[in-house]
Design a protein around this motif. Structure first.
Motif, PDB file in Angstrom:
ATOM      1  N   THR A  44      -5.303  -5.094  -2.905  1.00  0.00           N
ATOM      2  CA  THR A  44      -4.115  -5.508  -2.163  1.00  0.00           C
ATOM      3  C   THR A  44      -4.356  -6.809  -1.424  1.00  0.00           C
ATOM      4  N   ILE A  51      -1.366   9.038  -4.322  1.00  0.00           N
ATOM      5  CA  ILE A  51      -2.778   9.240  -3.995  1.00  0.00           C
ATOM      6  C   ILE A  51      -2.967  10.496  -3.159  1.00  0.00           C
ATOM      7  N   LEU A  52      -2.107  10.697  -2.160  1.00  0.00           N
ATOM      8  CA  LEU A  52      -2.241  11.870  -1.299  1.00  0.00           C
ATOM      9  C   LEU A  52      -2.024  13.158  -2.085  1.00  0.00           C
ATOM     10  N   PHE A 105       0.815  -1.208   0.000  1.00  0.00           N
ATOM     11  CA  PHE A 105       0.000   0.000   0.000  1.00  0.00           C
ATOM     12  C   PHE A 105       0.849   1.258   0.000  1.00  0.00           C
ATOM     13  N   VAL A 160     -11.013  11.015   0.528  1.00  0.00           N
ATOM     14  CA  VAL A 160      -9.733  10.369   0.814  1.00  0.00           C
ATOM     15  C   VAL A 160      -9.952   9.001   1.437  1.00  0.00           C
ATOM     16  N   LEU A 161     -10.869   8.932   2.404  1.00  0.00           N
ATOM     17  CA  LEU A 161     -11.154   7.656   3.054  1.00  0.00           C
ATOM     18  C   LEU A 161     -11.711   6.642   2.058  1.00  0.00           C
ATOM     19  N   LEU A 168       1.564   8.510   6.499  1.00  0.00           N
ATOM     20  CA  LEU A 168       0.370   9.244   6.078  1.00  0.00           C
ATOM     21  C   LEU A 168       0.566  10.741   6.284  1.00  0.00           C
ATOM     22  N   PHE A 172      -8.861   5.170  -0.063  1.00  0.00           N
ATOM     23  CA  PHE A 172      -8.088   4.163   0.663  1.00  0.00           C
ATOM     24  C   PHE A 172      -8.861   2.849   0.771  1.00  0.00           C
ATOM     25  N   ASP A 222       1.864   3.332  -3.414  1.00  0.00           N
ATOM     26  CA  ASP A 222       0.967   4.259  -4.088  1.00  0.00           C
ATOM     27  C   ASP A 222       0.469   5.365  -3.166  1.00  0.00           C
ATOM     28  N   LEU A 223       0.907   5.366  -1.909  1.00  0.00           N
ATOM     29  CA  LEU A 223       0.361   6.309  -0.942  1.00  0.00           C
ATOM     30  C   LEU A 223       0.697   7.750  -1.317  1.00  0.00           C
ATOM     31  N   THR A 263      -9.000   0.923  -2.588  1.00  0.00           N
ATOM     32  CA  THR A 263      -7.745   0.327  -3.064  1.00  0.00           C
ATOM     33  C   THR A 263      -7.296  -0.870  -2.231  1.00  0.00           C
ATOM     34  N   LEU A 264      -7.836  -1.025  -1.021  1.00  0.00           N
ATOM     35  CA  LEU A 264      -7.417  -2.143  -0.173  1.00  0.00           C
ATOM     36  C   LEU A 264      -7.820  -3.516  -0.714  1.00  0.00           C
TER      37      LEU A 264
END
Length: 838
Positions: A104, A79-80, A72, A93-94, A798, A97, A75-76, A100-101
Motif C-alpha cells: 500500500t 482478511i479478517l 487498506f 493477524v498482526l 476493525l 496486516f 481488503d480488511l 500487506t502495508l
C-alpha cells in the motif's frame, strides 16, 4: 500576515524588541550580522525553513494515513474473515496486516508527498505568506529546495520499501497463504444446511446440540461423492462429534444405514444397517485464501532474480516489474516539481484548491502510469519507456511551470487569476477603484468602527444575559452550517478518492477488453451511491472532529460557554442531523441502493470481460425439498439444471422418514423435464427403489414416469445468487427464508440483514464518539481532527470486521455480530461525553 508571524517567531526566541526589524531586514536582503541580543540572518532562515517544512510534512503524514486507510479498508473484511475461519492467533493477524502495508505504501507515499506540498503551500498562499516571502526576496527555487527535503525523504523511504521490504513481505504472504490453505477451516455446523467443506463428503444435519468438547447431532444425512454419478449415502438417527486433532471431525453414528449403488448397474444395490459406527471426516484444502493484491510470485522475487529473468526469453514482465520498483518512489520528486508552482499560486483557494489539484494530479499521473505499463505489456512501448512515461511527462510539466513562475510567464498567471476570481469568504469585498469609490469605502469603515465602539459593550452584556430557549436558535443554525460544510467536503473528497482508486484498478481491464469510456463512466456513476452509503458515518465522524476542534481553536467554544450555553445543548443540532442522516441512509438502502448496485455489478462484469452472471448458484447441487405435514422428507441431488428448459440431468431423489431420517425411497433419472400441461415432473431413463430398513421392498426401471408426490415446481430450484447489497431489508429477509428451506448456508446473509439496520445508526454513534475527542484536542486544529478521525474509524472498522467474520462462521449469533460494534463504541462515546466538562 507574514510580518505578524515573524514577530511571533521572534517572541518565542526571546528577541521581542528586535524581531520585527530583523525580519524586515531579512526580507530586504540585508546580511545582518550577530549582535548582542539579536539573531543572525542564517538563524532566522533556518526557523523559516523549519516552519515551511512543518506545514508540508504535517499535511504529508495526514495524507499518507488517509490514502493508506482507504486502500487498506477494501481488503480488511476479507482478511479478517479468513483469519477467523482458520482460528489464527493474534500474532498471525498482526503479521498479515504488517505484510500487506508495504504494498500500500508503494502507491500512497508519492501521493502523500504531493498532498503535503500542495496543501502546505496552498495554506501559506491563502494567508498571503507566500506573497510576503516572494516580495522579500525569496524566489520560487527556495520553495523547491525546502519541498525537496520532504520529497527526498519520501523517495528514499519508497526505494527501501520497494526494493527490499515489499519482496520480503510478499514472500511472507505467499508462505502464510500456503499454510492457511492447508490448515483446518474452523466453523460451527448449522442445522438444516448442506456442508461441502469436507473432502468428497456432503453433510446435512437436522438438529445440533453443542456440548463441552463434543456436539450431538440428530437426523444426519451423509453423502460420499467420490463418484459424483452414484453417491454413497449414510443416514443416522443421532451422532456424537468430536475434533480429530485439527485434521477434521470424528463422528460416532448411531441407529443408521448405508446405501451403495452402481452407476451403470441399476440392479446392484447394497443396504446395510448399524447400531453404532465411527467415521472420520477430513477437511478439504482451502483454495480461496488471498491475503493481498500482490500475492503473485513475481512480486516476491528479489531484484537480482528479476534482473536475471529479464534477460531471458520471456523477460518483458520481469523487466517491467524491475523498472516499476524504481519509478514509483521517484514519483515523489516528480510530483513535488509540479506541486510547488501550483501550490504557491492557489492564493484564494487555500486548502480546498490544493485538495482539488491533488485529486486531479493523482488521477492524471496514475492514469498515465497505468496506460504506459499496459502499453509496455502489450509490446506497444519498450518496458523502460512505458513505466517511466508518467515520470518524464510530469517532470517536464513541473520544470515548465517552475520556469514560468520564475520568469513571470502567462501560464502561471492565468492559473493564479483563476483562483482569484471569487472572494475567499463573504467578509472580503473587492477593492474599490477610483477616488470616489475609495472615499465611500473609507466612510463605511469609519461608520462601522463608531458602531462597534458605541454598541459593542452593550452587545457583550446582552450575550451574557442570553438564555437559550427552543430549537433551533441562531447558534444552532451556525453550528449546523459549519458542520454541514465540513461534512460535505469530507464526504465528496472521500467518495472522489475512492472512485479514483477504483478507476486505477480497472485500467488494465479497460485496455485489455477495449471497454468504452461511456461504460466506465456509467459504472462509476452507479458505484457512487454505494460509496456514499459506506462513507457517510466516517464523514460524520471527521466533520464533528474538525468542526468542534476549529470552534475550540478560534475560542468560539469558550465564548459560547461564557454565555451560559452547555456543551450538551450545543451538540443537539449535530445529533439531530446525525439522526436524520441515519434515517436517510436506511431509506436510501431500501428504495434506491439495491438497483444501483445491480447495475454497477453488471457493468463491472462487462469491464472485466466476464459473461453475464447466471441467476443460479452452480455450486449448490443439493437442495432440501418443501416440507409438508404427513409427507416424507426429500433431498434432491443433481449434476446440472437448465433453468431455461426446466430440465435436470442425472437427478437423484432421496425420500426419508422425517422422524428417524431412515431412507425409504430412492429415485434416479438421467433426465427430468417439467411438464407444464400436467404440472408434474417427467422422469426419463431411470429406476425407482423402495426400502424398509435393510430390506428392499420394491425395484423397477422405467423409460418414462411421473411421480405426482413430487410437488416442487421449477421455480423452487431457481435460487438467485444475489448479493446482500442488491436487496433491501424485506427482499433479503424473504431470500434468506427461501434459502434456509432449501438447505443453503445463510449465516453470512443473516449478518448482513441485521447490518442494514445497524450500519445507518453508526452515524449517531460516530457523532457521540467524536464530540468528546474533539473537545479534548483543544487548539490543535483540523489536521489533528482528521488524524483522530482516521484512528477512530480504523478501530471501529476493525472491530466491525472482526465481529462480522465471527458471525459469518457461526461463532456468534448474527444479531450480536452486527450490533456489537455500535453498542461498544456508542457506550464508550456516551461515557466520555458525560465526563466532558460542560
Amino acid at each position: 500576515m507574514f510580518t505578524d508571524r515573524a514577530r511571533e517567531i521572534g517572541n518565542r526566541s526571546g528577541q521581542c524588541r528586535h524581531s520585527f526589524e530583523f525580519a524586515r531586514g531579512i526580507f530586504r536582503g540585508r546580511g545582518w550580522r550577530r549582535k548582542r541580543g539579536r539573531l543572525e540572518a542564517g538563524d532566522f532562515l533556518r526557523i523559516l525553513t523549519r516552519y515551511i517544512l512543518g506545514e508540508i510534512s504535517s499535511h504529508s503524514l495526514i495524507g499518507c494515513a488517509l490514502f493508506t486507510f482507504i486502500l487498506f479498508m477494501k481488503d480488511l473484511g476479507h482478511i479478517l474473515e479468513m483469519v477467523v475461519r482458520n482460528s489464527s492467533s493474534f500474532t498471525t493477524v498482526l503479521q498479515i496486516f504488517l505484510f500487506t502495508l508495504p504494498n500500500t505504501f508503494l502507491v500512497t507515499i508519492p501521493m502523500a508527498v504531493l498532498v503535503g506540498v500542495l496543501l502546505g503551500l496552498s495554506r501559506l498562499a491563502a494567508d498571503s505568506e507566500i506573497t510576503a516571502m516572494r516580495a522579500s526576496g525569496f524566489g520560487i527555487w527556495y520553495f523547491v529546495r525546502v519541498a525537496s527535503v520532504v520529497a527526498l525523504l519520501g523517495t528514499a523511504f519508497g526505494l527501501v520499501n520497494s526494493l527490499y521490504v515489499i519482496p520480503k513481505a510478499n514472500q511472507a504472504i505467499l508462505t502464510m497463504q500456503h499454510e492457511l490453505e492447508t490448515s483446518q477451516a474452523s466453523f460451527e455446523i448449522q442445522p438444516r444446511v448442506f456442508y461441502e467443506d469436507f473432502k468428497n463428503t456432503v453433510i446435512y444435519v437436522q438438529n445440533v446440540r453443542s456440548g463441552a468438547g463434543a456436539s450431538n447431532w440428530q437426523n444426519i444425512f451423509i453423502a460420499d461423492v467420490s463418484d459424483p454419478a452414484s453417491p454413497r449415502i449414510t443416514t443416522a438417527e443421532s451422532a456424537t462429534v468430536a475434533d480429530d486433532s485439527g485434521q477434521g471431525l470424528l463422528i460416532r453414528l448411531r441407529n443408521g444405514s448405508e446405501h451403495e449403488a452402481e452407476a451403470n448397474q441399476p440392479g446392484q444395490y447394497t443396504v446395510s444397517t448399524f447400531m453404532q459406527t465411527d467415521r472420520p471426516l477430513t477437511f478439504s484444502p482451502q483454495s480461496d485464501v488471498h491475503l493481498g493484491r500482490m500475492d503473485t510470485p513475481i512480486f516476491a522475487l528479489g531484484n537480482r532474480e528479476l534482473l536475471q529473468l529479464a534477460n531471458g526469453a520471456d523477460g518483458k514482465h520481469y523487466l517491467i516489474e524491475l523498472h516499476r520498483r524504481f519509478a514509483f518512489p521517484v514519483a515523489c520528486l516528480v510530483l513535488m516539481l509540479i506541486g510547488v508552482p501550483l501550490g504557491t499560486v492557489s492564493r484564494r483557494g487555500g486548502k480546498s484548491s490544493g485538495f482539488i489539484f491533488t485529486i486531479l494530479l493523482v488521477l492524471a499521473y496514475y492514469l498515465l502510469s497505468n496506460f504506459g505499463i499496459a502499453w509496455a505489456k502489450q509490446g506497444r512501448l519498450p518496458a523502460a519507456v512505458g513505466v517511466w512515461l508518467a515520470n518524464v511527462v510530469f517532470a517536464a510539466a513541473g520544470l515548465f511551470l517552475l520556469s514560468q513562475m520564475a520568469s513571470g510567464g502567462k501560464v502561471l498567471s492565468s492559473i493564479a487569476s483563476w483562483f482569484s476570481r471569487a472572494p475567499r469568504n463573504g467578509s472580503e469585498v473587492p477593492q474599490a477603484e477610483g477616488p470616489q469609490e475609495q472615499q465611500k469605502a473609507g466612510w463605511r469603515a469609519a461608520v462601522r468602527a463608531r458602531y462597534r465602539r458605541r454598541f459593542g459593550p452593550q452587545l457583550v452584556k446582552s450575550l451574557h444575559r442570553f438564555k437559550p430557549r427552543g430549537f433551533p436558535l441562531i447558534l444552532d443554525d451556525y453550528v449546523l452550517r459549519e458542520f454541514m460544510k465540513n461534512f460535505m467536503m469530507v464526504l465528496c473528497g472521500f467518495v472522489l478518492i475512492t472512485l479514483v482508486f477504483t478507476f486505477f484498478e480497472l485500467i488494465a481491464d479497460i485496455l485489455r477488453n477495449h471497454t468504452a469510456l461511456t461504460t466506465v463512466g456509467a459504472y462509476l456513476w452507479n458505484l457512487t451511491p454505494s460509496q456514499i452509503y459506506l462513507i457517510t458515518p466516517l464523514s460524520v465522524l471527521i466533520a464533528v472532529l474538525v468542526t468542534f476542534s476549529l470552534f475550540s481553536r478560534s475560542s468560539e467554544l469558550t465564548a459560547m460557554k461564557a454565555t451560559g450555553i452547555s456543551i450538551y445543548r450545543l451538540v443537539i443540532p449535530v445529533f439531530v442531523i446525525a439522526a436524520i442522516l441515519a434515517g436517510g441512509l436506511f431509506a436510501f438502502d431500501q428504495y434506491y441502493l439495491p438497483q444501483a448496485n445491480r447495475r454497477q455489478e453488471a457493468l463491472r462484469n462487462t469491464i472485466k470481460g466476464r459473461p453475464a452472471q447466471t441467476t443460479l448458484n452452480p455450486d449448490q447441487k443439493w437442495i432440501f425439498g418443501q416440507q409438508r405435514p404427513g409427507e416424507p422428507g426429500r433431498i434432491f441431488y443433481y449434476q446440472f439444471f437448465d433453468p431455461d428448459q426446466n430440465a435436470f440431468a442425472n437427478l437423484t431423489l432421496f425420500e426419508f422418514n422425517p422422524t428417524t431420517f431412515a431412507l425409504t425411497k430412492r429415485i434416479f433419472a438421467t433426465r427430468a423435464v417439467w411438464n407444464e400441461k400436467e404440472r408434474a415432473w417427467s422422469f426419463q431413463n431411470g429406476w425407482e427403489r423402495s426400502m424398509q430398513g435393510a430390506i428392499v421392498t420394491s425395484f423397477r426401471e422405467f423409460q418414462g414416469a411421473e411421480f405426482v408426490e413430487v410437488h416442487e415446481e421449477p421455480s423452487y430450484f431457481k435460487k438467485e445468487s444475489l448479493q446482500s447489497q442488491e436487496m433491501n431489508f424485506g427482499q433479503l429477509e424473504r431470500y434468506i427464508g427461501d434459502l434456509q428451506q432449501s438447505g443453503f448456508d445463510t449465516m453470512r446473509l443473516r449478518v448482513q440483514l441485521w447490518h442494514k439496520v445497524a450500519y445507518p445508526l453508526a452515524t449517531i454513534v460516530m457523532a457521540v464518539l467524536a464530540i468528546p475527542f474533539a473537545l479534548s484536542m483543544g487548539r490543535r486544529g483540523s489536521l489533528t481532527g482528521i488524524a483522530a478521525g482516521i484512528g477512530i474509524a480504523l478501530g471501529y472498522w476493525l472491530v466491525a470486521g472482526l465481529f462480522d467474520a465471527m458471525g459469518s462462521v457461526n461463532y456468534l449469533p448474527s444479531a450480536i455480530a452486527a450490533w456489537t460494534p455500535d453498542v461498544l463504541f456508542g457506550l464508550t462515546g456516551g461515557y466520555l461525553l458525560l465526563r466532558t466538562p460542560t
